[in-house]
Design a protein around this motif. Sequence first.
Motif, PDB file in Angstrom:
ATOM      1  N   THR B 304     -17.916 110.732 -64.821  1.00  0.00           N
ATOM      2  CA  THR B 304     -19.295 110.919 -64.393  1.00  0.00           C
ATOM      3  C   THR B 304     -20.103 109.663 -64.685  1.00  0.00           C
ATOM      4  OG1 THR B 304     -19.127 113.265 -64.939  1.00  0.00           O
ATOM      5  CG2 THR B 304     -21.340 112.376 -64.691  1.00  0.00           C
ATOM      6  N   THR B 305     -20.982 109.311 -63.757  1.00  0.00           N
ATOM      7  CA  THR B 305     -21.893 108.204 -64.005  1.00  0.00           C
ATOM      8  C   THR B 305     -23.314 108.650 -63.730  1.00  0.00           C
ATOM      9  OG1 THR B 305     -20.228 106.604 -63.350  1.00  0.00           O
ATOM     10  CG2 THR B 305     -22.497 105.846 -63.407  1.00  0.00           C
ATOM     11  N   VAL B 306     -24.164 108.485 -64.720  1.00  0.00           N
ATOM     12  CA  VAL B 306     -25.585 108.764 -64.542  1.00  0.00           C
ATOM     13  C   VAL B 306     -26.292 107.420 -64.518  1.00  0.00           C
ATOM     14  CG1 VAL B 306     -27.640 109.808 -65.549  1.00  0.00           C
ATOM     15  CG2 VAL B 306     -25.446 110.971 -65.732  1.00  0.00           C
ATOM     16  N   ARG B 307     -27.046 107.175 -63.454  1.00  0.00           N
ATOM     17  CA  ARG B 307     -27.681 105.871 -63.301  1.00  0.00           C
ATOM     18  C   ARG B 307     -29.163 106.088 -63.040  1.00  0.00           C
ATOM     19  NH1 ARG B 307     -28.909 102.016 -59.456  1.00  0.00           N
ATOM     20  NH2 ARG B 307     -28.104  99.911 -59.845  1.00  0.00           N
ATOM     21  N   LEU B 308     -29.973 105.512 -63.881  1.00  0.00           N
ATOM     22  CA  LEU B 308     -31.418 105.641 -63.712  1.00  0.00           C
ATOM     23  C   LEU B 308     -32.015 104.252 -63.578  1.00  0.00           C
ATOM     24  CD1 LEU B 308     -34.173 107.242 -63.947  1.00  0.00           C
ATOM     25  CD2 LEU B 308     -34.049 106.776 -66.383  1.00  0.00           C
ATOM     26  N   ALA B 309     -32.729 104.045 -62.471  1.00  0.00           N
ATOM     27  CA  ALA B 309     -33.431 102.766 -62.303  1.00  0.00           C
ATOM     28  C   ALA B 309     -34.918 103.033 -62.406  1.00  0.00           C
ATOM     29  CB  ALA B 309     -33.096 102.166 -60.944  1.00  0.00           C
ATOM     30  N   VAL B 310     -35.599 102.305 -63.263  1.00  0.00           N
ATOM     31  CA  VAL B 310     -37.052 102.464 -63.365  1.00  0.00           C
ATOM     32  C   VAL B 310     -37.715 101.126 -63.055  1.00  0.00           C
ATOM     33  CG1 VAL B 310     -37.070 104.373 -64.992  1.00  0.00           C
ATOM     34  CG2 VAL B 310     -36.965 102.063 -65.870  1.00  0.00           C
ATOM     35  N   PRO B 311     -38.854 101.203 -62.369  1.00  0.00           N
ATOM     36  CA  PRO B 311     -39.569  99.960 -62.077  1.00  0.00           C
ATOM     37  C   PRO B 311     -40.160  99.381 -63.358  1.00  0.00           C
ATOM     38  CG  PRO B 311     -40.826 101.854 -61.332  1.00  0.00           C
ATOM     39  CD  PRO B 311     -39.514 102.371 -61.804  1.00  0.00           C
ATOM     40  N   LEU B 312     -40.221  98.070 -63.430  1.00  0.00           N
ATOM     41  CA  LEU B 312     -40.735  97.442 -64.653  1.00  0.00           C
ATOM     42  C   LEU B 312     -42.229  97.626 -64.808  1.00  0.00           C
ATOM     43  CD1 LEU B 312     -38.701  94.193 -65.096  1.00  0.00           C
ATOM     44  CD2 LEU B 312     -38.847  96.149 -66.615  1.00  0.00           C
TER      45      LEU B 312
END
Lengths: 220, 317
Positions: B304-312
Amino acid sequence: MTAPARLLLADDHALVRRGVRLILEQEPDLTVVAEAGDGAEAVEVARRTPLDLVVLDIAMPRMTGLQAAREIGRARTGSQPPKLLMLSMHDNEQYFFESLKVGACGYVLKSVADEDLVGACRAALRGEAFVYPGAMSALVRDYLGRLRRGERVPSTVLTEREDQVLKLIAEGSSSKEIARELTIAVKTVERHRANILAKLDMRDRTQLTRYAIRAGLIEP
Amino acid sequence: MRLYWKVVLINGVVLCLALLALVLGPMSVSRSTVASEVLVLAGGLAAILLTNALLLRSSLAPVDRVVRAMAYVDLTGPDGRLAAPPSGPGRSLVDGFNAMLDRLEEEQGTSNAKALAAQEAERHRIAQELHDEVGQHLTVVLLGLKQLEGQVPAAQAAEVAVLRESVRDGLDDVRRVARRLRPGVLEDLGLTSALAALTNDLGRHHPAEVRRVIAPGLPGLASDTELVVYRVAQEALTNAARHSRAKQVTLSLVRIGEGLVLEVADDGIGFDASTSGAGLRGMHERSRLVRGDLRITSRPGQGTTVRLAVPLAVGPS
């Protein structure tokens, strides 16, 4: 006999300060010469009072213990800055590593302050790191991980007993639990602990800090 | 065109046609109606009704579809949207309905966000009080008992020692509860330390090898964004520990372009990613709070891969 070490106590809770003071003053080699109710006051007092050791609570108003430690460590020029020891409610090895980073020798959890504080003060005065048990297991686990991955680590020859203790520390066992498991005295476990640290090049503050940075536990 | 006018128009056109047929056609109705005339009239009426019914049916079909959709719509996903007919009032009806669902979803998201924020604030307050009030008092008692132990006769000293251990347990409990409520380390030492602490915790309680890749010198985030990254990492690591049977778990935090990317990957048994539990939904809701982009990829047997991208840069905060 040499003069007792001069201590500054900083905690925002007056009764805690009093309790710590009573514990420390039972020891002939320690004397509390000043108290402070917050971080800024501690920095102020440390500036004008000659001290050997400052014991700082981490959570204080105006300036946290960590900020105050950094200030005190860098304020003195010429004379030797006092040694620093952190006191805290937080059971988290990251506070220990952060304490090392700001120049403190160690980190004592309040819930074991009655047992560990005096020993930690003496270790700090000798210039040794007082390694917080939770941090010890994080360091040892990291070390074992590196060893497994074949990375370059300080080459060591641990005795069979030390190796057993190392494994138990990695699993997060306390000194008491290790003593029970191996049917040896707690004091013996602690001696093994100290030997392991020395053999892994993690004896003093600088070595420990370097290791923690390399392990990615704290930022440089 | 509005639906009302379309119905009026359909009825009008059909009636006009009937009228024209009556005026221009070769038929007449006698004063005393004969059977053949009744038959023609009935036929005409049936034709009118049939035409009307067919025309109305195609115009009103979207209404029925919307009514049906309203009964079963599930607000949690984009699946509840209806396909709009190409033109006409049916289209505006369906469009309006879809827009309403979008709005409801948006509002539900906002109120969830508010609830989450309120919950975090409350946890923060309780944790702080536990530390600052209860913890301090227990520390005073602990130190006082230690002091007392040295002063009383041996018989009582043993009793005091028992009390002291009990106070210590109390203090440990307080600390544990406070820590579960709110990680002080995030606030005091920042995200890097907090994530390091999370991976250390997992390593302590779980046989898997936990690796940590945190790029040095990452830019700071707004505190609410940090909290979301922390909570998502916490949930992902907890899931990996509980369900994945992984041998290795890797947490990484790196900067990619104008965003920070957290990834928690394991080599465990995986799961069917199309089934979403409360934990996963919670992660999605949190990530939406800070305009993050959360992707969970997993297949049975594939890890499983959980990937979270948040803007700076998130808003004015």
